[in-house]
Design a protein around this motif. Structure first.
Motif, short mmCIF file in Angstrom:
data_model
loop_
_atom_site.label_atom_id
_atom_site.label_comp_id
_atom_site.label_asym_id
_atom_site.label_seq_id
_atom_site.Cartn_x
_atom_site.Cartn_y
_atom_site.Cartn_z
N ARG A 24 45.26 32.10 -12.17
CA ARG A 24 44.21 31.44 -12.04
C ARG A 24 43.35 30.99 -12.97
NH1 ARG A 24 38.87 32.58 -11.42
NH2 ARG A 24 37.54 31.70 -9.54
N LEU A 25 42.54 29.87 -12.92
CA LEU A 25 41.74 29.40 -13.92
C LEU A 25 40.41 29.01 -13.14
CD1 LEU A 25 40.84 28.43 -16.77
CD2 LEU A 25 41.35 26.07 -16.03
N PHE A 30 47.50 27.90 -14.26
CA PHE A 30 47.11 28.04 -15.78
C PHE A 30 47.92 28.81 -16.76
CE2 PHE A 30 44.30 26.59 -18.80
CZ PHE A 30 44.00 27.80 -19.52
N SER A 78 40.69 36.95 -10.73
CA SER A 78 42.04 36.93 -11.31
C SER A 78 42.84 36.86 -9.96
CB SER A 78 42.42 38.08 -12.04
OG SER A 78 42.02 39.16 -11.85
N ALA A 108 39.31 30.82 -21.88
CA ALA A 108 40.63 29.79 -21.92
C ALA A 108 40.51 28.99 -22.87
CB ALA A 108 40.70 29.38 -20.27
N LYS A 158 48.91 31.60 -19.07
CA LYS A 158 48.12 32.41 -20.09
C LYS A 158 49.02 33.05 -20.95
CE LYS A 158 45.04 32.84 -16.41
NZ LYS A 158 44.21 33.39 -15.46
N SER A 178 41.05 36.50 -15.54
CA SER A 178 42.25 36.45 -16.08
C SER A 178 42.75 38.06 -16.08
CB SER A 178 42.65 35.90 -17.57
OG SER A 178 41.68 36.57 -18.61
N THR A 195 37.26 28.16 -8.13
CA THR A 195 38.42 28.23 -8.63
C THR A 195 38.98 26.77 -9.00
OG1 THR A 195 39.45 29.78 -7.35
CG2 THR A 195 41.10 28.68 -8.06
N ASN A 214 36.23 32.64 -16.89
CA ASN A 214 37.37 32.19 -16.21
C ASN A 214 38.35 32.95 -15.68
OD1 ASN A 214 37.50 30.30 -19.34
ND2 ASN A 214 37.25 29.42 -17.57
#
Lengths: 206, 223
Positions: free
Chosen positions: A28-29, A40, A182, A58, A42, A10, A35, A8
């Motif tokens: 970002r996810l 998103f 990321s 995620a 976190k 991060s 993408t 994912n």
């Protein structure tokens, strides 16, 4: 599908300042190269002085944050007080170790202030709950090496909240710009004893 | 006491990783190239005094890190080619030409590469600072700054931030001075030595200007 931690994408970082802490993460996810969303969440609020961010898969981040909030709510009802950050760290560690042989693919980053003394506290741990408490900064992410390089050079002790915000923002933004999975914006929360400031940053959108 | 372990097949590898970090920054009329001086393998340190920068000419210095065996051979091959050029053309290779030569040498081993990360720094034909960075098989490009080797990921974003002023809105871009470049290089190596086990012991900085090559040595953490 070589590394499930990089599926994912991060980046999370937390830093200690003068009577404050800051925690920041990208937005970002993705699903490997694709993408999916650029807003998103976190970083999760556990109470008004305690935040936890997650690096890794995620779905596991969402599951663990829900389980953690559940355990924390029970703790608060039983004890009738806010949890201390160090006790919370042990709670997270215990939760992750309970899955020692079927682990969650995440690394948490904890940032908070002690509810009574307002002492700053940051910690991180590995995917099976080995804790690491530091006095300066903690990083986790697909770009962790980049984050270490930035934080090591930019951080200094006793930064005021506004300076801490600038430092943590620059550390995160420049590190994620050298990582393909990321970025796409950032969220930065600065936690002081009487206020929390949340800022959303626009960075390179790629 | 017998070793109760399952049988494991070990494939012999012709390569090894000896660590080391290199970094180069180009200014208006100068270039700075630095490397740490530690040579290691796994958790062992072979020596604390093995710089990874090699002087090619009065206007070019090459930094090579990665597998030390290939570094030494590559330097030998380049120096031999330079000797031939000097005999034939009665002059030194310019920085741009040296970069292309290195790319050719690296690509000639496309199917059994030199396991080296190279950065060439110096002054171009017009006297301006230049930095060329390469991958192990010879893909290269001219840049203003580049970090290579084991702590490259830690150093590169800081250079983006401090040299190219990325993510800094509204900051006046002043031309980079030699002193600022040298202090930046020293700072980043100090940070890299904190977090990367392969980087440390010392840093050797070469400053290339029209008046020659100045060398500074700064100690680093030895742990």
């Amino acid at each position: 599908m070589s590394n499930i931690f990089e599926y994912n994408g991060s980046a999370v970082v937390a830093m200690v300042g003068k009577e404050c802490v800051a925690i920041a993460a990208d937005r970002r996810l993705g699903m490997q190269a694709q993408t999916v969303t650029t807003d998103f969440k976190k970083i999760y609020e556990m109470n008004n002085k305690l935040y936890v961010g997650f690096y890794g898969l995620a779905t596991d981040a969402q599951t663990v944050s829900n389980r953690l909030k559940f355990q924390l709510n029970l703790y608060q009802l039983r004890e009738n007080r806010l949890i201390k950050p160090k006790a919370f760290m042990h709670m997270v560690s215990n939760l992750l170790y309970s899955r020692r042989f079927g682990y969650y693919f995440i690394e948490p980053v904890i940032a908070g202030l002690d509810p009574k003394t307002n002492d700053p506290y940051i910690a991180t741990m590995d995917l099976i709950g080995c804790p690491m408490e530091t006095k300066d900064f903690v990083v986790a992410g697909t770009c962790s090496e980049q984050l270490y390089g930035m934080c090591e050079s930019l951080w200094k002790p006793d930064l005021e909240p506004d300076d801490l915000f600038e430092t943590i923002s620059q550390a995160l933004m420049n590190a994620v710009d050298r990582d393909a999975v990321s970025g796409w914006g950032a969220v930065v929360q600065v936690i002081e004893k009487d206020q929390i400031t949340t800022r959303t940053l626009k960075s390179r959108m790629d | 006491m017998e070793d109760y372990r399952a049988p494991m097949e070990h494939q012999w590898s012709p390569y090894s990783w000896n660590g080391g970090t290199i970094l180069a920054v180009a200014g208006e009329d100068f270039a700075v190239i630095a490397s740490d001086t530690r040579l290691s393998e796994g958790f062992q340190i072979y020596t604390r005094d093995s710089p990874k920068t090699y002087k090619m000419s009065d206007t070019a210095v090459l930094g090579c890190s990665g597998f030390h065996g290939d570094v030494l051979t590559l330097i030998k091959v380049i120096e031999a080619q330079q000797k031939i050029y000097r005999h034939t053309h009665q002059k030194d290779l310019s920085c741009e030409s040296l970069a292309q030569l290195l790319a050719t040498i690296l690509y000639s081993r496309r199917f059994f590469p030199y396991y080296t990360y190279n950065i060439l720094a110096g002054l171009d034909k017009k006297g301006k600072g230049c930095v060329y960075s390469f991958d192990p098989v010879g893909s290269y490009d001219r840049e203003m700054y580049r970090a290579g080797g084991s702590a490259a990921a830690m150093l590169q974003p800081l250079l983006d931030n401090q040299v190219a002023l990325k993510n800094q809105a509204g900051v006046e871009k002043e031309p980079l001075t030699i002193d600022k470049a040298v202090s930046l290089v020293t700072d980043v190596f100090t940070s890299a030595a904190e977090r990367d086990i392969y980087t440390g012991d010392g840093v050797k900085i070469s400053i290339i200007t029209a008046s020659g090559i100045d060398v500074k040595e700064v100690p680093l953490r030895r742990d």
